[in-house]
Design an enzyme around this catalytic site. Structure first.
Site, PDB file in Angstrom:
ATOM      1  N   GLU A   1       4.625  -4.917   7.329  1.00 26.43           N
ATOM      2  CA  GLU A   1       3.927  -3.882   7.908  1.00 26.43           C
ATOM      3  C   GLU A   1       4.309  -3.608   9.565  1.00 26.43           C
ATOM      4  O   GLU A   1       4.278  -2.761   9.945  1.00 26.43           O
ATOM      5  CB  GLU A   1       2.404  -4.232   8.025  1.00 26.43           C
ATOM      6  CG  GLU A   1       1.504  -4.164   6.768  1.00 26.43           C
ATOM      7  CD  GLU A   1       1.684  -5.498   5.739  1.00 26.43           C
ATOM      8  OE1 GLU A   1       2.690  -6.417   6.058  1.00 26.43           O
ATOM      9  OE2 GLU A   1       1.134  -5.426   4.888  1.00 26.43           O
TER      10      GLU A   1
ATOM     11  N   ALA B   1       0.891  -1.159  -0.171  1.00 21.66           N
ATOM     12  CA  ALA B   1       0.019   0.029  -0.035  1.00 21.66           C
ATOM     13  C   ALA B   1       0.830   1.129   0.019  1.00 21.66           C
ATOM     14  O   ALA B   1       1.938   1.171   0.444  1.00 21.66           O
ATOM     15  CB  ALA B   1      -0.862  -0.038   1.227  1.00 21.66           C
TER      16      ALA B   1
ATOM     17  N   GLY C   1       0.773  -4.772   0.789  1.00 17.67           N
ATOM     18  CA  GLY C   1      -0.582  -5.048  -0.231  1.00 17.67           C
ATOM     19  C   GLY C   1      -0.124  -5.767  -1.304  1.00 17.67           C
ATOM     20  O   GLY C   1      -0.956  -6.324  -2.028  1.00 17.67           O
TER      21      GLY C   1
ATOM     22  N   GLU D   1      -0.045  -9.549  -0.444  1.00 12.12           N
ATOM     23  CA  GLU D   1      -1.695  -9.591  -0.403  1.00 12.12           C
ATOM     24  C   GLU D   1      -2.577  -9.714  -1.560  1.00 12.12           C
ATOM     25  O   GLU D   1      -3.234 -10.650  -1.582  1.00 12.12           O
ATOM     26  CB  GLU D   1      -2.402  -8.590   0.564  1.00 12.12           C
ATOM     27  CG  GLU D   1      -1.831  -8.625   1.935  1.00 12.12           C
ATOM     28  CD  GLU D   1      -2.231  -7.508   2.771  1.00 12.12           C
ATOM     29  OE1 GLU D   1      -1.613  -6.299   2.411  1.00 12.12           O
ATOM     30  OE2 GLU D   1      -2.680  -7.765   3.788  1.00 12.12           O
TER      31      GLU D   1
HETATM   32  N1  CAA Z   1       4.635   3.231  -0.640  1.00 14.91           N
HETATM   33  C1  CAA Z   1       5.042   4.349  -1.124  1.00 14.91           C
HETATM   34  N2  CAA Z   1       6.200   4.619  -1.838  1.00 14.91           N
HETATM   35  C2  CAA Z   1       6.886   3.549  -1.848  1.00 14.91           C
HETATM   36  C3  CAA Z   1       6.679   2.258  -1.347  1.00 14.91           C
HETATM   37  C4  CAA Z   1       5.226   2.144  -0.787  1.00 14.91           C
HETATM   38  N3  CAA Z   1       5.090   0.774  -0.244  1.00 14.91           N
HETATM   39  N4  CAA Z   1       7.612   1.308  -1.458  1.00 14.91           N
HETATM   40  C5  CAA Z   1       8.582   2.063  -1.999  1.00 14.91           C
HETATM   41  N5  CAA Z   1       8.209   3.426  -2.282  1.00 14.91           N
HETATM   42  C6  CAA Z   1       9.008   4.437  -3.113  1.00 14.91           C
HETATM   43  C7  CAA Z   1      10.235   5.069  -2.190  1.00 14.91           C
HETATM   44  O1  CAA Z   1       9.598   5.891  -1.059  1.00 14.91           O
HETATM   45  C8  CAA Z   1      11.098   5.518  -3.171  1.00 14.91           C
HETATM   46  O2  CAA Z   1      10.600   6.812  -3.576  1.00 14.91           O
HETATM   47  P1  CAA Z   1      11.587   8.271  -3.607  1.00 14.91           P
HETATM   48  O3  CAA Z   1      12.346   7.558  -4.844  1.00 14.91           O
HETATM   49  O4  CAA Z   1      10.714   9.219  -3.988  1.00 14.91           O
HETATM   50  O5  CAA Z   1      12.443   8.204  -2.439  1.00 14.91           O
HETATM   51  C9  CAA Z   1      10.898   4.720  -4.149  1.00 14.91           C
HETATM   52  O6  CAA Z   1       9.723   3.892  -3.775  1.00 14.91           O
HETATM   53  C10 CAA Z   1      12.059   3.785  -4.444  1.00 14.91           C
HETATM   54  O7  CAA Z   1      12.143   2.970  -3.182  1.00 14.91           O
HETATM   55  P2  CAA Z   1      13.494   2.945  -2.427  1.00 14.91           P
HETATM   56  O8  CAA Z   1      14.475   3.892  -2.733  1.00 14.91           O
HETATM   57  O9  CAA Z   1      13.288   2.552  -1.028  1.00 14.91           O
HETATM   58  O10 CAA Z   1      14.236   1.693  -3.161  1.00 14.91           O
HETATM   59  P3  CAA Z   1      15.051   0.512  -2.415  1.00 14.91           P
HETATM   60  O11 CAA Z   1      15.472  -0.394  -3.484  1.00 14.91           O
HETATM   61  O12 CAA Z   1      16.161   1.155  -1.587  1.00 14.91           O
HETATM   62  O13 CAA Z   1      14.200  -0.344  -1.468  1.00 14.91           O
HETATM   63  C11 CAA Z   1      12.208  -1.585  -0.976  1.00 14.91           C
HETATM   64  C12 CAA Z   1      13.004  -1.249  -2.092  1.00 14.91           C
HETATM   65  C13 CAA Z   1      12.861  -2.583   0.082  1.00 14.91           C
HETATM   66  C14 CAA Z   1      10.884  -2.340  -1.481  1.00 14.91           C
HETATM   67  C15 CAA Z   1      11.489  -0.444  -0.179  1.00 14.91           C
HETATM   68  O14 CAA Z   1      11.255   0.703  -1.100  1.00 14.91           O
HETATM   69  C16 CAA Z   1      10.734  -0.463   0.929  1.00 14.91           C
HETATM   70  O15 CAA Z   1      10.945  -1.223   2.120  1.00 14.91           O
HETATM   71  N6  CAA Z   1       9.252  -0.154   0.572  1.00 14.91           N
HETATM   72  C17 CAA Z   1       8.361  -0.452   1.656  1.00 14.91           C
HETATM   73  C18 CAA Z   1       7.887  -1.738   1.696  1.00 14.91           C
HETATM   74  C19 CAA Z   1       6.475  -1.748   2.565  1.00 14.91           C
HETATM   75  O16 CAA Z   1       6.837  -1.628   3.607  1.00 14.91           O
HETATM   76  N7  CAA Z   1       5.500  -2.346   2.309  1.00 14.91           N
HETATM   77  C20 CAA Z   1       4.328  -2.473   2.903  1.00 14.91           C
HETATM   78  C21 CAA Z   1       3.412  -1.361   3.061  1.00 14.91           C
HETATM   79  S1  CAA Z   1       2.310  -1.226   4.361  1.00 14.91           S
HETATM   80  C22 CAA Z   1       0.946  -2.199   3.408  1.00 14.91           C
HETATM   81  O17 CAA Z   1       1.052  -2.659   2.229  1.00 14.91           O
HETATM   82  C23 CAA Z   1      -0.493  -2.232   4.198  1.00 14.91           C
HETATM   83  C24 CAA Z   1      -1.362  -3.216   3.976  1.00 14.91           C
HETATM   84  O18 CAA Z   1      -1.279  -4.283   3.880  1.00 14.91           O
HETATM   85  C25 CAA Z   1      -2.610  -2.598   3.498  1.00 14.91           C
END
Ligand code: CAA
Length: 260
Positions: free
Chosen positions: A134, A66, A111, A114
């Site tokens: 999460e 998400a 998500g 999921e």
């Molecule tokens: N939401 C919004 N933006 C996201 C994102 C997310 N879930 N995942 C990555 N991005 C964005 C980053 O903020 C970044 O944006 P900027 O370039 O503007 O800074 C861009 O995508 C690239 O990401 P990274 O620079 O972080 O890339 P990386 O290669 O260093 O890392 C990653 C990759 C490990 C996937 C890391 O981006 C990460 O941990 N992302 C979050 C994953 C996460 O926590 N997902 C769960 C979300 S909560 C959820 O989903 C709840 C639910 O069940 C409904």
């Protein structure tokens, strides 16, 4: 219908929906979920579409979860609405009578993981990473992860993923039952579409019935589920496709499905 955050293509009876927000690693915000809902509706109404493949744009992510930036602004009531939207869209996906296939080309987190759990079949590239991270955000899965993940891989494996928040690589995901096969990145989409075409070539009413029976049966006792199977099996004998399928076998020719 034109979409901002999705690319929808149809070829050979197979629709491909690509989540297209590569700068955000294809994260699901409200708009993307609403577009997914509209695309699923459209696919459900199109009788020419017999299978759906879902993937992510770019070579890094399937769907990284998400949208965290959008979620960071939500209060409790809005978060409930957001989870309800995700639940509704993923339930819509499960209810599609055609087979749904996730082609996981990179990160499938939160998500995104999921979303794979709401698909019938999941194939992954060697670059795929699965996880429910999460807890790293002080959250829990909100689009069905605590429930569908448990049903797909069992409670202990689900707890390991959800409680540690750690990602697993594609080989581990396959060993856990999160995906069926792991293929080279450049072969993934064609692999998924090949499976989609195989299912699309089978009796459509039988495919839809089988999918429904397996899904509905999972929430029932074995006796009730077997009752459902008997009904589904018998119901097909009232339609034309089962007659055609058996006749074609006996006449040693390919069947010509009518979808009725
Ligand atoms: N939401 C919004 N933006 C996201 C994102 C997310 N879930 N995942 C990555 N991005 C964005 C980053 O903020 C970044 O944006 P900027 O370039 O503007 O800074 C861009 O995508 C690239 O990401 P990274 O620079 O972080 O890339 P990386 O290669 O260093 O890392 C990653 C990759 C490990 C996937 C890391 O981006 C990460 O941990 N992302 C979050 C994953 C996460 O926590 N997902 C769960 C979300 S909560 C959820 O989903 C709840 C639910 O069940 C409904």
């Amino acid at each position: 219908m034109p979409f901002e955050n999705l690319i929808v293509e149809v070829a050979d009876g197979v629709a491909t929906v690509t989540v297209n927000r590569p700068k955000q690693l294809n994260a699901l915000d409200r708009k993307t979920l609403e577009e997914l809902s509209a695309a699923i509706d459209q696919i459900g109404r199109d009788r020419a579409v017999r299978a759906l493949v879902i993937t992510g744009a770019g070579d890094k992510a399937f769907v990284a979860g998400a949208d965290i930036a959008a979620m960071s602004r939500l209060g409790a009531a809005e978060a409930r609405d957001f989870a309800a939207l995700g639940h509704r869209v993923f339930a819509q996906l499960e209810a599609l009578p055609v087979v749904t296939i996730a082609a996981v080309n990179g990160f499938a987190l939160g998500g995104g993981c999921e979303l794979t759990l709401a698909c019938d079949l999941v194939y992954a590239s060697e670059r795929a990473r699965f996880g429910q991270p999460e807890v790293n955000l002080g959250l829990v899965p909100g689009f069905g992860g605590t429930q569908r993940l448990t049903r797909r891989v069992g409670p202990m494996r689900a707890k390991e993923l959800v409680l540690t928040g750690d990602m697993v690589d594609a080989a581990t995901a396959k060993a856990m039952g999160l995906c069926l096969e792991v293929v080279a990145p450049e072969k993934l989409l064609e692999h998924a579409r090949g499976k989609a075409r195989t299912v699309a070539s089978r009796g459509p009413v039988a495919v839809a019935t089988a999918k429904r029976l397996i899904q509905q049966g999972a929430d029932l006792s074995l006796a009730e589920a077997n009752g459902l199977e008997r009904q589904g099996f018998a119901g097909l004998f009232g339609g034309e496709d089962a007659k055609e399928g058996m006749r074609a076998f006996l006449e040693k020719r390919p069947p010509r499905w009518k979808g009725i």
